[in-house]
Design a protein around this motif. Structure first.
Motif, PDB file in Angstrom:
ATOM      1  N   ASP A  48       0.853  -1.203   0.000  1.00 37.12           N
ATOM      2  CA  ASP A  48       0.000   0.000   0.000  1.00 37.12           C
ATOM      3  C   ASP A  48       0.885   1.248   0.000  1.00 37.12           C
ATOM      4  O   ASP A  48       1.761   1.403   0.840  1.00 37.12           O
ATOM      5  N   SER A  89      -7.386   3.845  -0.910  1.00 37.60           N
ATOM      6  CA  SER A  89      -7.079   2.406  -0.923  1.00 37.60           C
ATOM      7  C   SER A  89      -8.323   1.556  -1.166  1.00 37.60           C
ATOM      8  O   SER A  89      -8.208   0.437  -1.668  1.00 37.60           O
ATOM      9  N   ASP A 267       2.236   2.839   3.226  1.00 31.19           N
ATOM     10  CA  ASP A 267       1.297   3.956   3.093  1.00 31.19           C
ATOM     11  C   ASP A 267       1.282   4.844   4.348  1.00 31.19           C
ATOM     12  O   ASP A 267       1.263   6.073   4.250  1.00 31.19           O
ATOM     13  N   HIS A 271       1.960   8.809   4.730  1.00 30.30           N
ATOM     14  CA  HIS A 271       1.050   9.794   5.332  1.00 30.30           C
ATOM     15  C   HIS A 271       1.759  10.576   6.440  1.00 30.30           C
ATOM     16  O   HIS A 271       1.497  11.761   6.632  1.00 30.30           O
ATOM     17  N   HIS A 310      -1.547   2.815  -4.974  1.00 32.55           N
ATOM     18  CA  HIS A 310      -1.246   4.216  -5.280  1.00 32.55           C
ATOM     19  C   HIS A 310       0.071   4.567  -4.610  1.00 32.55           C
ATOM     20  O   HIS A 310       0.569   3.797  -3.779  1.00 32.55           O
ATOM     21  N   THR A 312       2.039   7.194  -2.004  1.00 31.81           N
ATOM     22  CA  THR A 312       1.638   8.039  -0.878  1.00 31.81           C
ATOM     23  C   THR A 312       2.757   9.004  -0.502  1.00 31.81           C
ATOM     24  O   THR A 312       3.899   8.573  -0.304  1.00 31.81           O
ATOM     25  N   HIS A 335      -2.275  10.654  -0.742  1.00 31.83           N
ATOM     26  CA  HIS A 335      -1.834   9.904  -1.919  1.00 31.83           C
ATOM     27  C   HIS A 335      -1.594  10.852  -3.075  1.00 31.83           C
ATOM     28  O   HIS A 335      -2.129  11.949  -3.093  1.00 31.83           O
TER      29      HIS A 335
END
Ligand SMILES: [Zn+2]
Length: 385
Positions: A48, A89, A267, A271, A310, A312, A335
Motif C-alpha cells: 500500500d 485504498s 502507506d 502519510h 497508489h 503516498t 496519496h
C-alpha cells in the motif's frame, strides 16, 4: 525548513518490460520455466502506497538490491478512481478485486453502491482455497475490498460481518475489536465463526508460531485489537503468517488457491512523511516477496503479482542523497496520482507487461486462471440488494 514543498522533479522514468524471460541462466543452460501454462495458484501482493520512489528509496537503502528484481515482467497501471484522479485504498483495491473503477471509500461496490463480486469470492465459487493477510486490521480498506461489500470503508463492524458470508480458508490481520468488542451490536463474530467450524485465535491467546494447523480447518488469527503496530515497534508476524498461509492453502485438496498479502504500512509512513518508516516497511515486504518467490519457484504452478494501489506522500529522493542515506522530501501527506509499477513472476506473468488501467489487474488474474465465464455471483449479489 522542514520539508521543501516546492521543487521541480525532472525525471525521465523508463520502465523496461523484460519481454524475454531469462532464457539463458548463468550455467549456460536453457531455463525451462513454462510461462505459457496456466497457474494453479495466484498470489497478489499489494504494497500500500508503494510507488516507484518508495521502491527506489527501498532498493538503494537495501544495498542496491531487491527481491523484485527476480520478477520477469513489469507493467504500469493507472490508479485513478471513478470520482477522483487521486484514488484511496478502497477504490484502488476494489479495482484489483472486482475490475471496476468506483468512488473513493467504496468497498467492492460500484458507483451506485451495488456489490461487485471479488476475485476471492470467484475463487471460492470455483473451488479454490482463499486467504487474506495484512499488516493493517483485516477489515481495513485493502483486505476488506476482497471479502466485503460496503458503501463506506469506515464501517468496520459491518465489514467484519461479511467474513461470515464467505468460506475464506485463512486470514491474518488486526482488528479483533470489530469482531468481539462491537459498538453497534452485542454480536461476537469470533464465536459465530467458531460455530461455523473456524479455528479463530488471537494475539491474546497464543503466538502464531505456536499454532499447528490441520489442513482441513479454516483459520483466522487477529493480531491486535485495532490496527497493528508498525514493524519498527515490534510487529513482526508477516513472514510467519505468509509461511503458514502458503502451507495451509497449498495443502487444500485440488484446485489451487488465491491469496492476497498486503504490506499495509508503507502507506502510513508516507502519510506521516516519515521516510525511515516507509523504508523499514518496504524492507519487511521485500523479504516477504523473496519468501513468496522462493515458494512459488519451488511450486512451479504459482503466479505472483506485486503492485501498489497508489503512491503516498509524493516522495522525492533529493540531490543530497547517497546510495545508503536517502534524503527524502514529501509533497503531500496524502496519496498522489502517479502511475504504479506491477511486477510479475511465474506462469502467465507475461500478460502483466504493458501500460493499463488498475482494473486490468483483475482481468489479467482471471485470464491467467483461465476463467472466461463471468462470475455467477454477479447476478446473485445484485438480486440480494
Ligand atoms: Zn493511504
Amino acid at each position: 525548513m522542514k520539508k521543501c514543498l516546492l521543487y521541480i522533479q525532472c525525471s525521465v522514468i523508463v520502465l523496461m518490460s523484460c519481454t524475454q524471460s531469462r532464457s539463458i541462466v548463468d550455467s549456460g543452460s536453457i531455463e525451462t520455466t513454462p510461462h505459457s501454462t496456466q497457474p494453479k495458484n495466484v498470489i497478489l501482493i499489494i504494497g500500500d502506497g508503494m510507488g516507484l520512489t518508495q521502491m527506489t528509496a527501498g532498493i538503494y537503502s537495501n544495498g542496491n538490491q531487491s527481491q523484485y528484481e527476480r520478477c520477469q515482467y513489469i507493467g504500469i497501471h493507472k490508479p485513478y478512481s471513478s470520482d477522483h484522479l487521486i484514488t484511496d485504498s478502497a477504490a484502488g483495491a476494489t479495482a484489483f478485486a472486482c475490475g471496476q473503477k468506483t468512488y473513493n471509500g467504496a468497498i467492492a461496490v460500484d458507483s451506485d453502491s451495488l456489490p461487485l463480486p471479488t476475485l476471492l469470492e470467484e475463487a471460492e465459487d470455483r473451488g479454490l482455497a482463499t486467504g487474506l493477510i495484512a499488516t493493517s486490521s483485516i477489515v481495513h480498506a485493502t483486505p476488506a475490498s476482497f471479502i466485503a461489500h460496503n458503501r463506506h470503508r469506515k464501517n468496520y463492524e459491518e465489514i467484519a460481518e461479511d467474513f461470515l458470508k464467505t468460506e475464506i480458508d485463512f486470514f491474518v490481520g488486526g482488528g479483533k475489536k470489530y469482531f468481539d468488542g462491537r459498538d453497534k451490536d452485542e454480536r461476537n463474530l469470533i464465536e459465530e465463526l467458531r460455530s461455523r467450524g473456524y479455528r479463530i485465535s488471537t494475539y491474546f491467546d497464543e503466538e502464531l508460531e505456536e499454532i499447528t494447523l490441520d489442513p482441513s480447518e479454516r483459520f483466522g488469527y487477529l493480531t491486535s485489537n485495532k490496527e497493528p503496530l508498525p514493524h519498527s515497534q515490534g510487529r513482526d508476524y508477516l513472514p510467519m503468517a505468509v509461511q503458514m498461509g502458503l502451507s495451509h492453502l497449498s495443502a487444500h485438496d485440488g484446485d489451487g488457491f488465491f491469496l492476497m498479502i498486503e504490506g499495509s504500512q508503507i502507506d502510513w509512513g508516507g502519510h506521516a512523511n516519515n521516510a525511515s518508516y516507509v523504508i523499514d516497511e518496504w524492507k519487511e515486504l521485500n523479504e516477504v516477496v523473496g519468501q513468496v518467490l522462493d515458494w512459488a519457484e519451488k511450486d512451479g504452478e504459482t503466479l505472483v503479482v506485486i503492485t501498489a494501489d497508489h503512491e503516498t506522500g509524493g516522495l522525492a529522493i533529493q540531490y543530497e542523497s547517497k546510495m545508503d542515506s536517502i534524503v527524502a522530501a514529501f509533497t503531500s501527506d496524502y496519496h498522489t496520482g502517479a502511475m504504479i509499477p506491477v511486477y510479475s513472476h511465474g506462469p502467465r506473468a507475461e500478460i502483466f507487461s504493458g501500460i493499463y488501467e488498475n482494473t486490468a489487474i483483475y482481468d489479467k488474474i482471471r485470464k491467467a486462471y483461465g476463467w472466461s465465464e463471468p462470475s455467477p455471483r454477479d447476478t446473485r449479489l445484485r438480486q440480494k440488494k
